[in-house]
Every structure is written in C-alpha cells, then in structure tokens.
Design a protein around this motif. Structure first.
Motif, PDB file in Angstrom:
ATOM      1  N   LYS A  23       5.749 -60.377 -34.774  1.00  0.00           N
ATOM      2  CA  LYS A  23       6.573 -60.854 -35.892  1.00  0.00           C
ATOM      3  C   LYS A  23       7.085 -59.670 -36.676  1.00  0.00           C
ATOM      4  CE  LYS A  23       3.861 -64.643 -36.966  1.00  0.00           C
ATOM      5  NZ  LYS A  23       2.897 -65.182 -37.904  1.00  0.00           N
ATOM      6  N   ASN A  24       8.375 -59.446 -36.650  1.00  0.00           N
ATOM      7  CA  ASN A  24       9.015 -58.486 -37.525  1.00  0.00           C
ATOM      8  C   ASN A  24       8.267 -57.157 -37.615  1.00  0.00           C
ATOM      9  OD1 ASN A  24      10.977 -57.622 -39.263  1.00  0.00           O
ATOM     10  ND2 ASN A  24       9.848 -58.315 -41.089  1.00  0.00           N
ATOM     11  N   ILE A  25       8.125 -56.503 -36.473  1.00  0.00           N
ATOM     12  CA  ILE A  25       7.404 -55.237 -36.443  1.00  0.00           C
ATOM     13  C   ILE A  25       8.355 -54.102 -36.806  1.00  0.00           C
ATOM     14  CG2 ILE A  25       6.185 -53.611 -34.944  1.00  0.00           C
ATOM     15  CD1 ILE A  25       4.542 -56.030 -35.145  1.00  0.00           C
ATOM     16  N   ASN A  26       7.984 -53.312 -37.794  1.00  0.00           N
ATOM     17  CA  ASN A  26       8.721 -52.096 -38.133  1.00  0.00           C
ATOM     18  C   ASN A  26       7.751 -50.937 -38.040  1.00  0.00           C
ATOM     19  OD1 ASN A  26      11.511 -52.866 -39.060  1.00  0.00           O
ATOM     20  ND2 ASN A  26      10.236 -54.298 -40.222  1.00  0.00           N
ATOM     21  N   SER A  35      10.669 -58.829 -32.964  1.00  0.00           N
ATOM     22  CA  SER A  35       9.926 -60.087 -32.826  1.00  0.00           C
ATOM     23  C   SER A  35       9.963 -60.487 -31.369  1.00  0.00           C
ATOM     24  CB  SER A  35      10.562 -61.195 -33.667  1.00  0.00           C
ATOM     25  OG  SER A  35      10.419 -60.880 -35.021  1.00  0.00           O
ATOM     26  N   GLU A  89       1.505 -59.447 -36.648  1.00  0.00           N
ATOM     27  CA  GLU A  89       2.152 -58.683 -37.712  1.00  0.00           C
ATOM     28  C   GLU A  89       1.381 -57.413 -37.997  1.00  0.00           C
ATOM     29  OE1 GLU A  89       4.043 -61.172 -41.163  1.00  0.00           O
ATOM     30  OE2 GLU A  89       2.244 -62.190 -40.445  1.00  0.00           O
ATOM     31  N   ARG A 132      12.485 -51.443 -34.991  1.00  0.00           N
ATOM     32  CA  ARG A 132      13.102 -52.115 -36.141  1.00  0.00           C
ATOM     33  C   ARG A 132      13.076 -53.611 -35.938  1.00  0.00           C
ATOM     34  NH1 ARG A 132      18.541 -48.963 -36.626  1.00  0.00           N
ATOM     35  NH2 ARG A 132      17.762 -46.860 -36.997  1.00  0.00           N
ATOM     36  N   ALA A 133      12.394 -54.288 -36.839  1.00  0.00           N
ATOM     37  CA  ALA A 133      12.394 -55.757 -36.917  1.00  0.00           C
ATOM     38  C   ALA A 133      12.192 -56.408 -35.553  1.00  0.00           C
ATOM     39  CB  ALA A 133      13.694 -56.249 -37.541  1.00  0.00           C
ATOM     40  N   LYS A 171      13.258 -61.921 -27.212  1.00  0.00           N
ATOM     41  CA  LYS A 171      13.012 -60.730 -28.014  1.00  0.00           C
ATOM     42  C   LYS A 171      14.138 -60.551 -29.018  1.00  0.00           C
ATOM     43  CE  LYS A 171      13.542 -55.987 -27.216  1.00  0.00           C
ATOM     44  NZ  LYS A 171      13.805 -54.956 -26.224  1.00  0.00           N
ATOM     45  N   GLU A 172      13.757 -60.158 -30.231  1.00  0.00           N
ATOM     46  CA  GLU A 172      14.759 -59.768 -31.223  1.00  0.00           C
ATOM     47  C   GLU A 172      14.380 -58.421 -31.778  1.00  0.00           C
ATOM     48  OE1 GLU A 172      15.421 -62.710 -34.328  1.00  0.00           O
ATOM     49  OE2 GLU A 172      15.172 -64.248 -32.786  1.00  0.00           O
ATOM     50  N   GLY A 173      15.362 -57.715 -32.333  1.00  0.00           N
ATOM     51  CA  GLY A 173      15.070 -56.408 -32.932  1.00  0.00           C
ATOM     52  C   GLY A 173      15.360 -55.292 -31.959  1.00  0.00           C
TER      53      GLY A 173
END
Lengths: 296, 563, 242
Positions: B22-25, B10, B219, B7-8, B61-63
């Motif tokens: 970038k914002n991988i779902n 980055s 992405e 989820r999201a 890292k985020e998400g």
C-alpha cells in the motif's frame, strides 16, 4: 597406482573411448579381440582395483560363456557341420567360433565401458556437449544434482514417516508398495514446488539472455596435444589395416583369415599400443615419481 | 546517488482484493545497508521482488520504481541480471548445477563472458569469500551455510552493485547465520555494495544496518536508523517489537529518557545509566526475580521418558553420534535440549522416537521398553516426532485432506473424525487455511499444520526438532501458546533447538547437549544464569546487575522494581 | 496465437529434419553399412538409426532456446524417474521410470515426454554405468513418452486411469521390451534371424512382463495424484502463459 590418463583433457579421453569402443565392436579378428579384451581388463583393474577383478570373474565370465553357447543354438549358418541338434538343426564350427568371438567382443565392450564410466565423469561430458547442446547439457547437470538430492529426501521422508508411527520397511508386499508410493508422491510434490525457486534463481541470474557462453575448467595443454597426436597416428594406422582387411575375419559361410604379414603385424602392434595407452601413461608417470622421489 | 526510488507503489495479487503493498515510498541510497522487517505476510518479500523485473509477481501494480534515476523497467534484462543480485531463502533451491565451479560461473555464462574473464572473476570471488578449497567439489558435499555462501558468491561474481536478500539465514543454524551476515557486511563495507535485506534474526542484523524499514499490512510504518526506529516503535506500542533484539525490547518495557540501545554492549551501558538503586541489589543478589520451583521428581512414578547410558552410531566404522546419554523427562514437562550443530541432538531425538536403535543402553517410555511392547501398546505409547521441515509430512492437496489422511486407518465414525479434526484445528488455529494447498502456506502456518497432523495421533509424548526454525517472533509466541495448551493436557514435550531465547522463556527444563551427551540440566533460570556465554541476550546484557534475570520479562520486571 | 505459431514452426522444422534424415542420411548409412561393415552391419545400422531418430528432438529443442522453467520441469521429472527407485528399495525390479515418462508426455506434451524419457535413461546410467545399451534405452523411454504425448493430443489417450494403464502396459511390454531385446540380439549376432529374435523374446518375456506390470501398477496408483500435481505446478510456474 593413481590414474593419470583421466586427468587429460576431456576431448582426448572421449575420443579415446569412442575409438576403442568402435574398434572393439567392429574388429572381429582373433588378434584384435584378444588385444582389446586384454587391454580393457588391465585398465579396468588399474582403475577399480580388486573390485574389478571380482566383478569380471563373477559376473562377466559366466555371461560370456552363456553367450558363446547360445549362438550356435540359433545360428545354423556355416559349412562345417559338427553334429545335429534334436530338432534337426545343424551345429556348425563357424557358428561356435562366432559365438566365442561375439562373446569376447561383448566382454571387451563391457570392460571398456566400465573404464569409460570411471574416467568420463559427468562434468567432462557436460563440458564436451555444453557448447553443442547447451540447454540439454544444463538439463543433464540439473538432473544429476537432483538425483542424489531426491534420494536423500526419500530417506528423510521415510524417517519422518516412521516418526509418526508409519514404519515403511515392515508389512507385506502390498503395504510396502503403498508406503513407497506415498513417499514417492510426497517427494514429487516437494521436488516440483521447490523447483519454482530454482527457476527464479536461474532467471535472476540472467538465464535466457541471448549469447550464453559455456565456461570450463579444462585446458588443452601440450601434454594433451602430444597424447592426442599419438592417438591419432595409431588410429590412422589401425584404420589403414582395417581398410586392407586385416582387422576382421570372415565367419560365414566358411572361416577365412588373411595370412599375417609384416604390415598386419604392424597394425596389430598399433592396436596394442592404442589399447594399452592409458596403462603406459600411468606406468610412465609412476616411474617418473619414483625417480623424483629417489633424487630428493 | 539514489540506487532505488520507489514512489507510491501499490500492488495486489490476482483474484485478491486486499492490497499486498500500500502506497510504498522509499529511497535507498547507493552503498546503504537497509533492513526491512515485519511479521510474515506483511509484504516484505513482495516488496523485494518488485526490485527486479524478472522476479516481480503477477498482479495489478500502481506507482513507479526508479533505478538510478530511470524507471526500472527501462533498464534491460541484461543490466538487471548483472547489477541486481538476489539471494533467496532456501540455500538448496537456488543452486542450479552439480559442481561448485559451474555454479559460480552460471550467471557469467548467461551474460556471455568468455572463458578467460569468467576464470578471473570466479577466482576473485572464491578468494574474497575464502571458498577456494571447495572449488572442485560437488554441491551435494556442502553444508547449508556453505551453500548459502556459494549462492552469494555466484551472484557477487556478476559484479552486482545491489544485493537483495530475502530472509537468507532463516534455514541456517546460528553459527552459519552469523558467518553469512558477517560476509554480507564485509561486502557492504569493502565493496560499497548496496544491501537491502529482510530478516527475522534481527539481533545480528540491526547493529549493521544504516536504516530500518518496518512494514505492517503492506505499509511502511517506520523508516529510520535502528536507534530512532526503536524509539518510534516504543511510542507506537506496536507488537512488531516481539521481533526486535532483546536490548530494544527491554528498552521498550522500561520508562526512561535515554536513547534506545541496539546491541548487548549498548544495552549494558544503558542499564548502567539507569537510576537503579544499587545498594539493595548488592545486598541480595539474585533475589530480584521470581523464584521458580526446583526440579520436581515424583517418587515412585517412573519418568515418561528415560534414557540410561545410551550409545549410538550410524555404522560400525563411524564415530559415536550419541555417547553415554542419560535423560529423564517427567509427565507434562516441556524439556528443551539446546546445543550447537552436529552434536547429536537430532539423533538423540530419533532414538527416543524409536526410529534409531541404540547399540548399548536402555530407552524406556513410561517405564517400559518400546521394543518389548505389543503392536497396540506400542502405537499408544510411541512418541510422535515433528520433523524440522514440516513439508516432510504433507501428502494431500489441501490441509483438510491432509488432516483426514492421518485418521484414514482408524476405526472411527465420520462424526468422530470431524470432531477430532475440528478440535485440532481450533488448537492449532488452522481455521481459514483448511482449503489451501499445504505448500502455499507460510512457514509458520506450515509448522502449525504439520503439528496438527501429528497431534491427531493423540500422542502422550511429542518430540519437536527445531520447531522455531524460520519462524518470526509472532509465530513463535503462537507456538509457545500451543505448547502451553498441550502441557495442560498432560502431554510431555521434548524438543531440541538452537533458539536459546525461546527455551529460556518457555521451557520447564533446559539441558545442554555437547559431544553426544547431556552436560548439564536445570530449570531455565538456574541453567542460563549459570552459563557465561551460552545464555540469552537479555542475561548477557543484565548479568552484571541482575545475575538471575534470564528472559526479557525478567530484566524488565527487575528494572521496574528497582527504579 | 504467437505460442501457436511457434509450436507449428518448431514442428515443421522437426518434420523437415526428420525428412532429410529419412530420405538421405538413413539410406546412406544402410549402404555404407552393407558395403563396409560386413558381419557387424546390422548392429551399427540399427544403432545409428536409433541415434538419428533422437537428433530432430535435440535440434528443435535447442534451436527454440527453451526457458528456465521448461528445463526445470524436464530435469525434475527425469530425476524423479531415476531417484524414484530409491523409494522402493525394499522391492527390487520395481522401476517407475516408464510410468513417470508417460505422465510427463500426457501432461507436458510429446516433446517433454521424449526428453524426460531420454534424459532419465541417460542420467540413470550415470549411476548404474553407461554401456552399449544406453542409446537403446534412451530411445525407448523417449519414444514411450513421445507417443503418450501424441496419443493424448489426438484424443486416443485420456488423463484417466484405465487408458493410461493400458497404454503403459502395452508400451513397456512391446516398445521397451521389444526394442531393447532386438538391440541386444543385434549386438552379438552376425545376422538378423527370426528364430533367434523369437528365442530372445521368449527368454526375456517374464522380465518384460514384470516391468510392464510394475508400470501398470504405478500408473494405476500414481497417475491421478501426479497429474494433479503437474497441473497445479503448470499454473504456478505460469507454464500455460505465453
């Protein structure tokens, strides 16, 4: 003849070599030395064939002669003076005999080690010490894999260098050395950089988790038990002889040998049996095969 | 059941502003076969490494990543080690120990299984993979393909439920790669193991995949079944298509409302369904393609490379590696030798390069024997060989120093050196990479840096050993452009390769190497349209309609002309 | 901080093990040898002391359960030291082992230096044949690497060419040459005697000098690039992180 002794469990073979090596180094009695020299010579020829005979005669014999001569030149102990050297030091019978004995001992040790090298392959060693020193035995296993790989890489690099017009086998000593260093340096970078992936692969497969075990493909079966038992008995007999002083002789200040008796003869026979154990096992196996073949 | 839920996500590497992800779902279901593709540097490997905590790179890292419904970090190291198997690129680097049996047991030892369990698991895996005959061998005795299978087996022995593979076949030859991918598919089909892999040899992988994820600049741009992914990419007109299988590329180049073909078989069907005017074709078969000039031989001028009945073996008791090899290459040609593994192609290249000496026959460079030239003449005429692994040429700690190192022995002023290095950097597009460590470059960049080093020798003849190995479509077209530039400078290029598609598209002459010698040679179109099996995917797909169409462009052009 | 306390505690343990060995085990061995081994006492006592002296390293290394990357650095460097010889196939007698062991000691610490040296000697004998010389060689190369690490830490040895060359030359000549020759003397003489030792040193002198010169040469040319490579890899592996 194919060697069967080396198919025994590593504990058995390792104990065997430790025993014969220690005995060869300690027991300076003429009979013991002869037995050890003879057995190790036979087994090395059995293991390595003609190559062993050539090595033994070409390199080992001159070395032993040299050692036998060098000892009396520096060792002047002993009471039986034969003559004096130019520098005034005496040459004694004891030191000559000791030189011969030491040379024989050294010869036996080298021969036993040549057998050891053929039988105790790296995986057996790693198995034996895998539980005791897991990290170091893994280092050993890795290093043993890397060495041939690096040697091959050095070859590949030197070919690649020739491909861009740098001939590594030509030139004077300095140029050759420089080329060698260049190649070594390239190989080092390659080895270190590529090892990062090896570390990843180890981590990925859980290396470093507590409670690591050590797998082996060796099993201590009944044959191993039988041979191991026989070996221990023979060793016990030999050690009893050693405790009674039958296996050594005194060289200095004067020669002294215990007179042989029935007991000491038994000990020497045990030593002979222990020394020729691999040859006996191999011969027995050979005969068994011949019999099976003839029954077919 | 969802094996992974991302989820999201980055991610940025330390000291770099640009986001690597970038914002991988993404959701991967249990038992799925998911292929991730994209150019090198698009973040594929970075994404894969996030799927296992111990391999996750440092950075910000985020998400969230969920593994079977729970955050990945919460499932401990032990569970991850056993359940998530990871196969990396290099077959050699992943192997830790010196014996096959020990390597198979390595992971199980880490997990702390007893001898009996390990024995059983190892036996099971060895039998499943059909590798029981190598069990007692030294690792050093195995071939590259065998090593990669060993890596796979030693991971599967840990009973992994997820298998993550990062370009596992890029270092293998086509036959070994096929074998390996077949085994991966078998694991997916028969054991229900979830497969997540990146790969640039998509011809074989896409038909096996349930879903394709296409990444660009960190992405996800497309995420669908292979067929629908092809259709979406066609609409986007994205240059990632260079990496797609030939039928999909042809599909993208032709206007049609039919569904996207993925395999050669589907491609043939697709071509049959196209409204092509068959009558004209039947009347003039083969006339649908541009004619190419016949093999030219200039009378009077000796060929640049000439081999006459050359024989070679590595040792007296070994069989011949090169047998009765004759070969002529003209100035400025790009001459490609194709053929299977172990046929002696690389040996032949080393003979031309003067590294190996034949025991019979003649090798002439520009009409003269290399061995009879004086040192200076020899240096001027000697072919330069770019080895298969570009790492073999790197010496220094930056690319720039490495390039100057090639000029070290030469009597040149500083300006001249700068000029030469600048020229070669422009040619090989190395600007911006000069201060990097050669080992920090990607595969394609390493290739170009090594080529630049070789070009500083200003060779008249360039020998290339598998130059496209491990390169993605994008880097291949860059390499082709570079070779074109060299041809314009009258440099003769002799290359050996497994890459039929590349040779068909760019070579002047192709030759088939088999059993130590050249069986046949011709211009690429004549060469490949004459073969039935050993030919390009485009040709295999279209030969029943356009027998002379060899490359993807040929087929597209022929289709367009006849619609 | 945690790293610091870890190394301190492991060093303490090494000191403890060493202490026990020195005060109890070694005297016991000497007594045993003097009373029971007769003419062979010198050889066996020295051999056992050599083996004991390696024991603390082994115990400490094993008990702190090293990470994968530490194992790899040691294995790679030891393998380079052994395989490096192949790059000089045209120059016999040129062995880079001591040079690489010293560089390992300086770059990766005394413990790594010792291990690289000992493992390199042991592994090389798997290819050239194990013999009674194996423990002596392991001990000598290990000691050279260990001392290099200690001297570097204390500031006596710098990552510069000249001090490294000086240390390399002296250590190969005196530590390696000195101890190996002593070992082979004890192997085949009943008694230790100074004239015999001097004689064997004289006979082995040129051999040792060639070895020392080779080490100096290697360090002169290799030390800087090798140290650079190792420092780079230490960052890349994250060896500097806790």
């Amino acid at each position: 003849m194919k060697d069967v002794f080396s198919t025994l469990h590593p504990v058995v073979t390792f104990t065997y070599f430790t025993a014969v090596l220690l005995f060869s180094m300690c027991f300076m009695h003429p009979v013991c030395l002869t037995v050890s020299l003879l057995c190790s010579f036979l087994y090395s020829v059995l293991l390595r064939g003609k190559k062993a005979i050539r090595f033994n005669l070409l390199y080992l014999l001159p070395l032993l002669l040299f050692m036998a001569v060098i000892n009396p030149a520096f060792n002047h102990a002993g009471v039986t003076i034969l003559f004096y050297l130019k520098n005034g030091n005496p040459v004694t019978l004891e030191s000559i005999l000791y030189g011969i004995a030491a040379a024989g001992m050294f010869g036996a040790v080298v021969l036993w080690f040549s057998c050891y090298n053929a039988v105790m392959t790296s995986d057996k060693f790693i198995y034996l010490f895998g539980r005791l020193i897991p990290a170091l035995s893994l280092i050993l296993s890795m290093a043993l894999r890397f060495v041939p790989r690096y040697k091959a890489q050095i070859q590949v690099i030197s070919i690649a260098q020739q491909g861009i017009g740098r001939d590594v086998s030509n030139g004077n000593i300095l140029e050759r050395a420089r080329n060698g260093l260049q190649i070594l340096s390239m190989m080092t970078t390659w080895a270190l950089e590529n090892a990062i992936e090896t570390a990843d692969s180890m981590k990925s497969r859980g290396y470093g988790l507590p409670g690591r075990t050590s797998f082996s493909i060796f099993r201590f079966d009944r044959r191993d038990k039988a041979v191991f038992g026989a070996m221990l008995l023979l060793m016990a007999a030999i050690l009893t002889g050693a405790a009674a002083g039958f296996n050594t002789m005194r060289f200095f200040p004067s020669l002294k040998l215990l007179p042989p008796n029935a007991f000491s003869l038994g000990v020497y026979c045990a030593y002979l049996a222990l020394g020729s154990l691999p040859v006996i096992i191999d011969t027995a196996e050979e005969l068994k095969w011949k019999r099976i073949k003839s029954e077919l | 059941m969802e094996a992974y839920q991302i989820r999201a996500l980055s991610f940025a590497y330390p000291l770099r502003e640009k986001l690597a992800l970038k914002n991988i779902n993404l959701i991967v279901k249990q038992g799925e076969f998911v292929t991730i593709c994209g150019k090198s540097g698009s973040g594929k490997s970075t994404l894969l490494r996030h799927l296992k905590t111990v391999l996750t790179p440092h950075g910000t890292k985020e998400g969230e990543i969920y593994f079977y419904g729970r955050p990945l970090a919460e499932s401990g190291r032990r569970a991850q080690a056993a359940r998530i198997g990871f196969v990396l690129q290099s077959p050699d680097n992943q192997i830790v120990t010196d014996k096959v049996w020990h390597e198979l047991a390595f992971g199980l030892e880490s997990l702390g299984f007893d001898n009996k369990t390990i024995r059983l698991r190892v036996a099971e895996m060895a039998s499943f993979f059909g590798i029981q005959t190598w069990f007692g061998k030294d690792v050093a005795e195995l071939s590259g393909g065998q090593k990669q299978l060993l890596n796979l087996a030693s991971i599967m022995a840990m009973q992994a439920s997820i298998l993550v593979l990062d370009e596992p076949t890029s270092q293998l030859d086509p036959i070994a790669a096929e074998d390996f991918l077949g085994t991966v598919k078998k694991i997916n089909r028969e054991l229900g193991t979830t497969i997540i892999m990146t790969e640039h040899r998509l011809e074989g992988v896409l038909p096996m995949s349930d879903r394709v994820v296409v990444m660009d600049e960190g992405e996800i741009i497309v995420h669908d079944t292979p067929r629908r992914a092809g259709e979406q990419l066609k609409e986007m007109n994205h240059d990632i298509f260079l990496a797609m299988p030939s039928p999909m590329q042809i599909y993208a180049g032709v206007d049609s409302t039919l569904p996207c073909p993925v395999t050669v078989q589907e491609g043939r069907q697709w071509l049959d369904d196209l409204p092509i005017d068959n009558k004209a074709l039947r009347e003039a078969p083969g006339a649908q393609c541009r004619r190419e000039p016949a093999l030219r031989t200039e009378a009077g001028v000796p060929p640049v490379i000439q081999l006459q009945e050359v024989w070679f073996k590595y040792a007296r008791d070994l069989p011949d590696a090169v047998k009765d090899l004759s070969l002529e290459v003209e100035r400025g040609q790009l001459y490609c030798i194709v053929g299977g593994n172990g046929t002696g192609k690389t040996t032949a290249l080393s003979i031309v390069g003067g590294i190996l000496k034949p025991y019979r026959g003649r090798v002439r460079i520009s009409g003269r024997d290399l061995r009879k030239m004086s040192g200076q003449e020899r240096a001027a005429n000697q072919p330069a060989l770019l080895p298969q692994n570009p790492q073999l040429l790197f010496v220094k700690k930056t690319v720039e120093l490495d390039l100057y190192e090639m000029l070290a022995g030469k009597q040149l002023s500083k300006e001249e050196k700068e000029q030469k290095v600048g020229d070669v950097c422009a040619l090989a597009e190395l600007e911006g990479l000069l201060q990097m460590h050669p080992y920090d470059l990607s595969g394609g960049e390493q290739q170009r840096a090594a080529l630049a080093k070789v070009l500083l020798l200003e060779p008249q003849i360039l020998l290339l050993d598998e130059p496209t190995k491990g390169l993605d479509g994008h880097f291949k077209s860059k390499l082709a452009g570079l070779l074109k530039k060299l041809a314009a400078l009258d440099v003769t290029v002799l290359m050996v390769s497994h890459d039929i598609e590349f040779c068909a598209r760019y070579a002047d002459v192709c030759a088939l190497f088999f059993d130590g010698g050249i069986i046949t040679q011709n211009t690429p179109r004549a060469f490949f349209s004459g073969n039935s099996f050993y030919t390009t995917a485009a040709n295999r797909m279209a030969r029943h309609i356009f027998p002379a169409a060899v490359t993807i462009e040929d087929v597209i052009e022929a289709c367009r002309n006849n619609l | 901080m945690q790293e610091q306390s870890l190394t301190v505690s492991s060093r303490n343990r090494r000191t403890l093990v060493a202490g026990v060995l020195m005060t109890l085990v070694i005297p016991a061995t000497i007594l045993f040898g003097v009373y029971f081994l007769g003419d062979r006492k010198y050889y066996f006592i020295s051999l056992l002391i050599v083996l004991y002296s390696m024991l603390p390293f082994v115990l400490v290394f094993e008990s702190r359960r090293p990470q994968a990357r530490e194992l790899l650095v040691v294995a790679v460097l030891a393998a380079i030291a052994v395989a490096g010889r192949a790059a000089f196939f045209m120059l016999p007698q040129f062995k880079p082992v001591a040079a690489i062991v010293i560089i390992a000691g300086v770059c990766c610490g005394a413990e790594a230096g010792f291990l690289v040296g000992a493992v390199a000697a042991f592994v090389s004998n798997f290819f050239f044949g194990q013999g009674p010389w194996t423990p002596w060689q392991m001990f000598c190369f290990g000691l050279i690497g260990f001392l290099a690490g200690i001297l570097f830490k204390k500031g006596f040895l710098k990552k510069e060419r000249l001090p490294l060359c000086l240390y390399g030359g002296l250590s190969t000549l005196f530590i390696y040459g000195g101890i190996i020759d002593l070992g082979s003397l004890l192997m085949f003489t009943p008694q230790f005697s100074w004239p015999a030792l001097i004689a064997i040193y004289i006979s082995g002198f040129w051999f040792n000098v060639v070895h020392a010169v080779a080490t100096v040469f290697f360090l002169f040319v290799l030390s800087r690039p090798m140290i650079e490579k190792l420092d780079r890899i230490k960052i890349k592996y994250g060896l500097l992180e806790p």
